[in-house]
Design a protein around this motif. Structure first.
Motif, mmCIF file in Angstrom:
data_model
loop_
_atom_site.group_PDB
_atom_site.id
_atom_site.type_symbol
_atom_site.label_atom_id
_atom_site.label_comp_id
_atom_site.label_asym_id
_atom_site.label_seq_id
_atom_site.Cartn_x
_atom_site.Cartn_y
_atom_site.Cartn_z
ATOM 1 N N SER A 469 0.811 -1.215 0.000
ATOM 2 C CA SER A 469 0.000 0.000 0.000
ATOM 3 C C SER A 469 0.842 1.263 0.000
ATOM 4 O O SER A 469 0.587 2.200 -0.765
ATOM 5 C CB SER A 469 -0.941 -0.020 1.208
ATOM 6 N N PHE A 470 1.889 1.334 0.858
ATOM 7 C CA PHE A 470 2.624 2.594 0.955
ATOM 8 C C PHE A 470 3.520 2.840 -0.257
ATOM 9 O O PHE A 470 3.963 3.958 -0.468
ATOM 10 C CB PHE A 470 3.401 2.714 2.268
ATOM 11 N N TYR A 471 3.821 1.813 -1.040
ATOM 12 C CA TYR A 471 4.576 2.023 -2.281
ATOM 13 C C TYR A 471 3.647 2.349 -3.453
ATOM 14 O O TYR A 471 4.008 3.095 -4.358
ATOM 15 C CB TYR A 471 5.398 0.785 -2.623
ATOM 16 N N ALA A 472 2.467 1.760 -3.443
ATOM 17 C CA ALA A 472 1.565 1.919 -4.592
ATOM 18 C C ALA A 472 0.797 3.231 -4.564
ATOM 19 O O ALA A 472 0.234 3.642 -5.578
ATOM 20 C CB ALA A 472 0.580 0.753 -4.645
ATOM 21 N N VAL A 473 0.775 3.918 -3.422
ATOM 22 C CA VAL A 473 -0.096 5.073 -3.265
ATOM 23 C C VAL A 473 0.180 6.163 -4.298
ATOM 24 O O VAL A 473 -0.737 6.853 -4.737
ATOM 25 C CB VAL A 473 0.022 5.624 -1.822
ATOM 26 N N ASP A 474 1.454 6.315 -4.707
ATOM 27 C CA ASP A 474 1.742 7.333 -5.718
ATOM 28 C C ASP A 474 2.172 6.721 -7.042
ATOM 29 O O ASP A 474 2.680 7.422 -7.924
ATOM 30 C CB ASP A 474 2.833 8.287 -5.201
ATOM 31 N N GLY A 475 1.965 5.395 -7.164
ATOM 32 C CA GLY A 475 2.273 4.741 -8.429
ATOM 33 C C GLY A 475 3.721 4.351 -8.609
ATOM 34 O O GLY A 475 4.111 3.879 -9.677
ATOM 35 N N ALA A 476 4.568 4.505 -7.563
ATOM 36 C CA ALA A 476 5.984 4.175 -7.714
ATOM 37 C C ALA A 476 6.219 2.662 -7.671
ATOM 38 O O ALA A 476 7.100 2.139 -8.340
ATOM 39 C CB ALA A 476 6.805 4.847 -6.610
ATOM 40 N N PHE A 477 5.439 1.949 -6.858
ATOM 41 C CA PHE A 477 5.559 0.490 -6.692
ATOM 42 C C PHE A 477 6.984 0.076 -6.316
ATOM 43 O O PHE A 477 7.465 -0.970 -6.729
ATOM 44 C CB PHE A 477 5.110 -0.243 -7.957
ATOM 45 N N GLY A 478 7.623 0.880 -5.524
ATOM 46 C CA GLY A 478 8.983 0.593 -5.076
ATOM 47 C C GLY A 478 9.613 1.886 -4.612
ATOM 48 O O GLY A 478 9.018 2.969 -4.696
ATOM 49 N N ALA A 548 -1.981 -2.705 -1.778
ATOM 50 C CA ALA A 548 -2.927 -1.768 -2.379
ATOM 51 C C ALA A 548 -3.927 -2.547 -3.229
ATOM 52 O O ALA A 548 -3.636 -3.634 -3.721
ATOM 53 C CB ALA A 548 -2.189 -0.754 -3.246
ATOM 54 N N ASN A 549 -5.096 -1.994 -3.387
ATOM 55 C CA ASN A 549 -6.143 -2.636 -4.192
ATOM 56 C C ASN A 549 -5.936 -2.293 -5.668
ATOM 57 O O ASN A 549 -6.800 -1.708 -6.329
ATOM 58 C CB ASN A 549 -7.516 -2.184 -3.708
ATOM 59 N N LYS A 558 0.863 -12.972 -4.133
ATOM 60 C CA LYS A 558 0.878 -12.087 -2.970
ATOM 61 C C LYS A 558 0.403 -12.857 -1.746
ATOM 62 O O LYS A 558 -0.457 -13.738 -1.856
ATOM 63 C CB LYS A 558 -0.045 -10.880 -3.185
ATOM 64 N N ASP A 559 0.936 -12.499 -0.575
ATOM 65 C CA ASP A 559 0.514 -13.137 0.664
ATOM 66 C C ASP A 559 0.772 -12.187 1.826
ATOM 67 O O ASP A 559 1.910 -11.776 2.048
ATOM 68 C CB ASP A 559 1.273 -14.455 0.873
ATOM 69 N N VAL A 560 -0.275 -11.834 2.554
ATOM 70 C CA VAL A 560 -0.124 -11.007 3.748
ATOM 71 C C VAL A 560 -0.018 -11.949 4.940
ATOM 72 O O VAL A 560 -1.011 -12.264 5.608
ATOM 73 C CB VAL A 560 -1.299 -10.025 3.911
ATOM 74 N N ASP A 561 1.174 -12.435 5.183
ATOM 75 C CA ASP A 561 1.401 -13.390 6.255
ATOM 76 C C ASP A 561 2.894 -13.430 6.575
ATOM 77 O O ASP A 561 3.715 -12.861 5.850
ATOM 78 C CB ASP A 561 0.905 -14.781 5.865
ATOM 79 N N TYR A 562 3.223 -14.146 7.639
ATOM 80 C CA TYR A 562 4.614 -14.304 8.040
ATOM 81 C C TYR A 562 5.233 -15.485 7.317
ATOM 82 O O TYR A 562 4.609 -16.538 7.159
ATOM 83 C CB TYR A 562 4.716 -14.513 9.551
ATOM 84 N N GLY A 563 6.481 -15.310 6.856
ATOM 85 C CA GLY A 563 7.140 -16.395 6.147
ATOM 86 C C GLY A 563 8.574 -16.058 5.810
ATOM 87 O O GLY A 563 9.086 -14.984 6.143
ATOM 88 N N PHE A 564 9.244 -16.988 5.125
ATOM 89 C CA PHE A 564 10.657 -16.846 4.773
ATOM 90 C C PHE A 564 10.911 -17.616 3.488
ATOM 91 O O PHE A 564 10.100 -18.449 3.063
ATOM 92 C CB PHE A 564 11.557 -17.358 5.903
#
Length: 615
Positions: A469-478, A548-549, A558-564
């Protein structure tokens, strides 16, 4: 009048600063920052008490031990809490004001952990009595337990316990291995309470079953003046002890070595650690089974429930547990930034090294620099936010060894058999023309892909692609300016996989160049990728971040979870990539790369000279 060029530079710098301040919002709060310890009111009550037992810990050489704290408050409230303090005497006598014009506060030291009085005591509000379990680790000093009422924001000190201590509080503890500057060198770093004027530190080591040798160790420590600001220099300060590093050289490849840490006292006696063992690295290009673990943003957590009230870093213990349980099935670990989230509360570094000791004492534990280790205004970091809590890189650079030419510039390369890893420092400038950019290109350019076909780029912040979300908010995606500066290097030198943290989730892209997928394959790649697969693996343990949606063409999983992550090189032609869940260790996403080295050497766009001698 200011020129256009200067205006662009200022605008660019402002963008970097604002972006750094914006991205920190996803990382949660350090629990200790909510305690207003310097505003404590002394309200000692003769009818209240706190008792801790046993009084002496570690009688059998344990570095951690459980104890019981019983307490009574005749006027209990729901927000009463117990703070664990070390040293046990945490009165104003140990405080030194920042300025000679200002008197120190009554209390100036944050606890090293805390727990609410009603934790596991449902009737505390009615009875005022509670029994709590704490796990302490050996941290080179004694401990006491203090009962506060009034919550965290307006604490009132009601009662203080007896002190408890480990049998040998100075003993060498928490060894952490790291690759040296050559493939056949292993380093071991540990912490103790012995300065060089008290004891000589060394490592006794050798191949299993063979005669042992001694290697002397260097010693470092940290004082308040070497840190950059509060809370690291104030309420979060705690003596970090002495940090020692020994260098074990000319190792035979893929061999098991045993080692133990020693301190020779002035009277000639030696204080020993436990005995540990590791397997030495394969030589560069060695064609053997090689397995690598990678994750970012793990942090630390407490098995006794301390500091755990605000849903912070729950996944950390699960990730650690999975790695300890699978220790025989991997060879090296990369923790790519945001290591323990001490954020200026120095006691947490001991607690983190204790948490990962079963891993770091057995396999190289390589770290990268993240914003929560390095960033601080006017300290030379690229992002001038407060994320490090005043540490400004000093703790990370001292507590862990990396084979960098200058650890204040936390970029380095390391070879592990068929792998070449190029580790960037995103908290320093990486753009074209900088010292770091030149390092990154040299790291890519100097690898022999016939012998080391698997070229991996690691960094903390996402210099590639992320739908967070915080990368996509302005379209930078990184990270702004990330891809713009580095994508031609990834393409030219055919970097296989670029892996990042910072965004607390998992995401995998297609092989991509300039926002365009270079392959439609998703799980079984053959031949040249013609692009780089970008992976975010920031779900090591800290509070998770939503995506981001927005759907992009390059994002596959994509996965919103803990992992390695686990990378397995079976040989020079076959690599398996796996993303595993921290909750159960099961594979959630995977792909394979199969190819001959000639597939890498074949020319593609920008990867070979435009002319040859023949032409």
């Amino acid at each position: 009048m200011m020129g256009k060029g200067n205006m662009q530079v200022i605008g660019l710098r402002l963008l970097v600063i604002l972006w750094g301040l914006y991205t920190v919002t996803s990382h949660g709060d350090q629990p200790f920052s909510k305690i207003s310890i310097h505003e404590t009111v002394f309200a000692l009550d003769d009818a209240a008490y706190v008792k801790a037992s046993p009084l002496l810990l570690g009688l059998k050489g344990q570095t951690s031990e459980w104890l019981t704290v019983t307490l009574h408050n005749p006027n209990p409230s729901i927000d009463d809490w117990i703070g664990v303090f070390s040293p046990a005497n945490f009165s104003a006598a140990i405080c030194t004001p920042e300025s000679s014009m200002i008197a120190p506060p009554l209390l100036c030291t944050a606890p090293i952990k805390f727990q609410y009085a009603n934790y596991s005591n449902a009737n505390y509000r009615d009875t005022g009595k509670a029994s709590l379990k704490f796990q302490l680790i050996n941290q080179r000093s004694d401990f006491s337990f203090a009962l506060f009422t009034g919550g965290l924001s307006k604490p009132k000190l009601v009662a203080v316990s007896n002190s408890v201590v480990f049998a040998n509080s100075n003993a060498p503890n928490y060894p952490r291995l790291a690759q040296g500057k050559t493939w056949n060198e292993m380093t071991v770093t540990w912490t103790s309470g012995y300065g060089i004027d008290e004891a000589e530190p060394f490592v006794e080591w050798g191949r299993r079953g063979e005669e042992k040798q001694h290697s002397p160790a260097g010693t470092l420590t940290i004082d308040r003046k070497s840190l950059c600001g509060a809370p690291a220099r104030t309420v979060g300060w705690r003596d970090p002890g002495f940090i020692h590093t020994g260098f074990l050289k000319e190792l035979w490849p893929n061999s098991v070595y045993t080692y133990k840490l020693g301190h020779k006292l002035l009277n000639g006696s030696v204080i020993w650690s436990h005995v540990y063992q590791f397997k030495s690295s394969p030589y560069p290009g060695q064609n053997s089974l090689q397995r690598v673990i990678i994750f970012g943003d793990m942090g630390k957590d407490e098995v006794d429930g301390s500091n755990d009230y605000n849903n912070y870093q729950h996944g950390s213990l699960n990730t650690t547990k999975q790695l300890i349980g699978d220790l025989k099935n991997y060879d090296i670990v990369f923790h790519i930034g945001d290591i323990c989230y001490a954020n200026g509360y120095l006691s947490q570094w001991d607690q983190f090294t204790a948490q990962v000791e079963p891993i770091a004492s057995a396999v190289p534990y390589m770290v990268a620099s993240g914003n929560h280790e390095r960033d601080w205004p006017n300290s030379g970091s690229f992002y001038e936010n407060n994320d490090s809590g005043g540490e400004c890189g000093v703790l990370a650079e001292t507590m862990f060894y990396v084979p960098a030419e200058n650890r204040a510039k936390f970029w380095y390369s390391t070879d592990y058999g068929m792998f070449r890893f190029c580790i960037a420092d995103t908290e320093h400038d990486w753009r074209e023309g900088t010292e770091q950019y030149k390092f990154i290109e040299e790291c890519f350019a100097t690898v022999d892909r016939q012998k080391q076909p698997w070229l991996i780029f690691l960094a903390h912040r996402v210099l590639g692609y992320s739908s967070t979300s915080f990368y996509a908010v302005d379209g930078a995606f990184g990270e702004p300016m990330g891809r713009e500066s580095l994508q031609k290097l990834w393409r030219k030198y055919k970097v296989d996989i670029a892996i990042y943290g910072h965004a607390h989730n998992y995401e995998r892209t297609c092989p991509v160049f300039e926002n365009t997928c270079t392959s439609n394959e998703k799980h079984a790649y053959k031949g040249s990728l013609n692009g780089t697969i970008h992976v975010v693996a920031g779900g090591g343990g800290a509070s998770l971040t939503e995506f981001a949606n927005i759907n992009t063409t390059w994002s596959l999983v994509k996965d919103v979870d803990y992992g390695f992550l686990k990378l397995t090189a079976f040989d020079r032609s076959n690599l398996l990539f796996e993303y595993k869940k921290s909750s159960n260790g099961k594979v959630f996403d995977s792909f394979k790369i199969s190819r001959d080295y000639k597939d890498i050497l074949a020319c593609t766009v920008d990867s070979c000279p435009t002319t040859t001698l023949a032409s």
